[in-house]
Design an enzyme around this catalytic site. Structure first.
Site, PDB file in Angstrom:
ATOM      1  N   ASP A   1     -21.959 -24.476 -20.077  1.00  0.00           N
ATOM      2  CA  ASP A   1     -23.308 -24.176 -19.589  1.00  0.00           C
ATOM      3  C   ASP A   1     -23.257 -23.359 -18.299  1.00  0.00           C
ATOM      4  OD1 ASP A   1     -25.979 -24.077 -19.206  1.00  0.00           O
ATOM      5  OD2 ASP A   1     -26.313 -26.243 -19.278  1.00  0.00           O
TER       6      ASP A   1
ATOM      7  N   GLY B   1     -21.059 -19.014 -12.412  1.00  0.00           N
ATOM      8  CA  GLY B   1     -20.447 -19.765 -13.511  1.00  0.00           C
ATOM      9  C   GLY B   1     -19.064 -20.329 -13.221  1.00  0.00           C
TER      10      GLY B   1
ATOM     11  N   TYR C   1     -15.434  -8.889 -28.367  1.00  0.00           N
ATOM     12  CA  TYR C   1     -15.225 -10.016 -27.450  1.00  0.00           C
ATOM     13  C   TYR C   1     -14.100 -10.923 -27.946  1.00  0.00           C
ATOM     14  CZ  TYR C   1     -16.260 -14.130 -24.584  1.00  0.00           C
ATOM     15  OH  TYR C   1     -16.162 -15.196 -23.718  1.00  0.00           O
TER      16      TYR C   1
END
Ligand SMILES: NC(=O)c1ccc[n+]([C@@H]2O[C@H](COP(=O)([O-])OP(=O)(O)OC[C@H]3O[C@@H](n4cnc5c(N)ncnc54)[C@H](O)[C@@H]3O)[C@@H](O)[C@H]2O)c1
Length: 251
Positions: A186, A14, A152
């Site tokens: 994404d 990522g 989170y």
């Protein structure tokens, strides 16, 4: 080609991998820190093929000894640390009533204490050099609320505050510290969360609609801003939170 060195946590996938590639394309040697050995070694090979030196360190950033070992490897191999990208993070779903104590502690150990461990291990090299740049990875969820992300979101909000403290305290050492604030990007992490949702197509549409461009961002779009913040082009920028969120924060 420079002899500069960037270190990135979560460098196997990522945003962290995209950051490694971006810096490598600009001549940096790269230290990839990750708990995923298979992806980490592939990332190391990919970056080596770009003509710089990449080193993968199998390392959990919540483990002080492992992080210190990664710093020793960096010191022995390259003798310097110019840019530190604190990017690895864990996302756990759940409201404050749903999140288990075990998940809460693990998440805070990675998302916040991980930055502490990394700074304690790598900043001494920057202090010795008299210069450095650090980029922490926050999240739009530190500023905007979605359901069931208590641990989170709060950890990511704290990264913004920690960034400002670090920027203030390290300024005399000529170390700039900034934070990128990604929106919906994404990556394998987001894909996993989309695919695990009851209606993946609707979840992707919902997340895309959080941007004024009506799409997800790409890892490269975040890596470009990380690179800018670490570069001399941003020499008067410190303690800042840069939103890379396709406009989510203006809605
Ligand atoms: N993708 C998004 O939409 C998005 C949005 C906002 C913030 N972020 C943040 O960006 C960062 C990167 O996320 P991503 O989307 O690239 O995820 P990703 O899952 O693609 O990559 C994360 C990498 O971090 C590694 N990692 C996890 N825990 C680790 C640990 N304890 N020590 C070392 N490595 C560890 C994983 O193995 C993985 O390779 C995270 O901090 C995440 O919270 C992502």
């Amino acid at each position: 080609m420079s002899n500069k060195v960037m270190i990135v946590s979560g460098g196997a996938s990522g945003l962290g991998f995209a950051a490694g590639v971006k810096f490598a394309k600009n001549g940096y040697n790269v230290v990839l820190i990750d708990i995923d050995e298979e992806k980490g070694k592939k990332a190391e090979q990919h970056i080596n093929e770009l003509g710089v030196e990449a080193v993968f360190c199998l390392c959990d950033i919540s483990n002080k000894e492992q992080v210190q070992r990664a710093a020793r490897i960096t010191q022995e191999r390259f003798g310097r640390a110019d840019v530190l990208i604190n990017n690895a993070g864990l996302e756990v779903r759940g409201s404050i009533m749903q999140c288990t104590e075990e998940d809460w502690e693990r998440l805070y150990d990675i998302n916040l204490k991980g930055i502490y461990n990394m700074a304690r291990a790598f900043v001494p090299m920057m202090i010795k050099q008299g210069a450095g740049a650090i980029v922490n990875t926050g999240s739009i969820l530190g500023y905007r609320t979605v359901g069931e992300r208590a641990a989170y979101s709060s950890s990511k909000g704290a990264i913004d505050t920690l960034t400002r403290s670090m920027a203030f305290d390290l300024a005399d050492n000529h170390i700039r510290v900034n934070c990128v604030v990604p929106g919906a990007i994404d990556t394998p992490l987001l894909r996993g969360s989309i695919n695990d949702s009851p209606d993946p197509a609707e979840t992707e549409r919902f997340l895309g609609a959080k941007s004024v461009f009506k799409r997800l961002g790409t890892s490269e779009e975040v890596a470009n801003v990380m690179y800018f913040l670490a570069s001399e082009e941003a020499s008067f920028v410190t303690g800042a939170a840069y939103f890379v969120d396709g406009g989510w924060s203006i809605l």
